[in-house]
Design an enzyme around this catalytic site. Structure first.
Site, PDB file in Angstrom:
ATOM      1  CB  CYS A 238      -0.865  -0.059   1.060  1.00 14.93           C
ATOM      2  SG  CYS A 238      -1.850  -1.026   1.236  1.00 14.93           S
TER       3      CYS A 238
ATOM      4  CG  HIS B 236      -3.236   2.935   3.139  1.00 12.74           C
ATOM      5  ND1 HIS B 236      -3.724   2.608   2.093  1.00 12.74           N
ATOM      6  CD2 HIS B 236      -3.465   1.673   4.177  1.00 12.74           C
ATOM      7  CE1 HIS B 236      -3.672   1.685   1.474  1.00 12.74           C
ATOM      8  NE2 HIS B 236      -3.621   0.983   3.055  1.00 12.74           N
TER       9      HIS B 236
ATOM     10  CG  ASN C 165      -6.461  -1.325   2.157  1.00 13.13           C
ATOM     11  OD1 ASN C 165      -5.748  -0.582   1.053  1.00 13.13           O
ATOM     12  ND2 ASN C 165      -5.875  -1.560   3.257  1.00 13.13           N
TER      13      ASN C 165
END
Ligand code: ACO
Length: 338
Positions: A125, A265, A295
């Site tokens: 990520c 994030h 996500n």
């Protein structure tokens, strides 16, 4: 009076700016209600524990490179550049189209960016911000003029759809940025990257690499799918993002009071709230879209940046902070004067 960041005094000798952003998410929406039919979960559990209400799932035959190219096209349009002007394409992904060639080469083919060098970057990520720092280095030292950085992932292909601990969390998508030298003070002021391999077991896809090549047996045990230790990942996410944010702000000579917008994030609303609390930033300054996309791994912060940019959350001259964490563990941050 507006504070002039310390780094402008000498360290940054070339202003590297994001001159265009773009993003793409697949059309197919997978709601929490639909997940209730797949695993033992509930909309109430997912919403209260994560903040996620729905996520996007790529269509059959829609690969990571297709999503990446669509996001890149939008970033190029906003930047006002043609594909031939791109010198370097960096695609951050953990779900490449093929183990080789690199997904960035497939993206090059889709775009017709015939003058670019291409490579992929694997930092889960955190990959998009790792890519921003790499792009900044290449442009600062005059190796390249125009760099395309894309964060793109199709996590739906490595999620175990029978594991309620993970399948409710992830979605597919892509976000992109075009970076170039621009005279004046605007640009990437500071960056910070970090990793800690001792936490590599917290988020891992055990099978499919050289350590455990795919076999019928390990596929049958879903070892080719993402595995996660949620609680520990949560803890490390807050610690690493708070430290990364501080590192980039310190390098820039700024504090959170100077920021117009924070783009973290997009993993879990509770992680974002804990981060905002540690940084003493009001949630009203934090851009959140995980309720709609979940996500999306390397794409998450890039999609959020594009959304925030296009919706006018900040204007020219404002300071923004991007901060991420991911498997590895990895983390990264960047302060930008827009
Ligand atoms: N529905 C219902 N119950 C569930 C679900 C679900 N989808 N998932 C887990 N549970 C259960 C668990 O089994 C557990 O039950 P038990 O107590 O009977 O064992 C209970 O809920 C509580 O589990 P916890 O793990 O304590 O739940 P928590 O509040 O920590 O939330 C979560 C879990 C959402 C995964 C959280 O820990 C988290 O967000 N962690 C970080 C995840 C993350 O950010 N990952 C991405 C990293 S980025 C990358 O590189 C891909």
């Amino acid at each position: 009076m507006k504070k002039i960041p310390k780094s402008r005094a000498g360290k940054v000798n070339r202003s590297v700016s994001i001159i265009g952003t773009g993003s793409y998410v697949p059309q197919r929406i997978l709601t929490n209600a639909e997940l209730e039919a797949l695993v033992d979960t509930s909309d109430e559990w997912i919403t209260s524990r994560t903040g996620i209400r729905e996520r996007r799932i790529a269509a059959e035959g829609e690969a990571t490179s297709h999503m990446a190219a669509k996001a890149a096209q939008k970033a190029m349009e906003q930047a006002g550049i043609t594909a031939e002007e791109i010198d370097l394409i960096i695609v951050a992904t953990v779900t490449p189209d093929t183990s080789f060639p690199a997904t960035s080469c497939w993206v090059q083919k889709h775009l017709g960016a015939s003058n670019a060098a291409c490579f992929d970057l694997s930092a889960a990520c955190s990959g998009f911000l790792y890519g921003i720092e790499v792009a900044q280095q290449f442009i600062s030292n005059h190796t390249y003029e125009t760099v395309l950085v894309v964060g793109a992932d199709k996590l739906s292909t490595i999620v175990n759809w029978q594991d309620r601990n993970t399948c409710v969390l992830f979605g597919d998508g892509a976000g992109a940025a075009v970076l170039r030298y621009r005279s004046g003070s605007h640009g990437v002021i500071s960056t910070h990257m970090g990793s800690d391999g001792k936490f590599s077991d917290l988020l891992v896809t055990p099978a499919g690499g050289s350590a455990m090549p795919l076999t019928k047996e390990n596929i049958g045990m879903n070892l080719h799918c993402l595995q996660m230790q949620g609680r520990e990942t949560f803890k490390q996410a807050v610690i690493s993002m708070a430290a990364a944010a501080k590192a980039a702000l310190d390098k820039a000579g700024l504090t959170t009071d100077d920021l117009t917008c924070v783009i973290p994030h997009q993993a879990n609303m509770r992680i974002i709230e804990a981060l905002a609390d540690r940084l003493k930033v009001p949630l009203s300054k934090v851009h959140v879209n995980l309720d709609r996309y979940g996500n999306t791994s390397a794409a998450a912060v890039a999609i959020a940046l594009d959304e925030a940019n296009r919706s006018g959350r900040f204007k020219s001259g404002d300071y923004i902070l991007l901060v991420v964490f991911g498997g590895g563990l990895t983390w990264a941050s960047s302060v930008i004067e827009w």
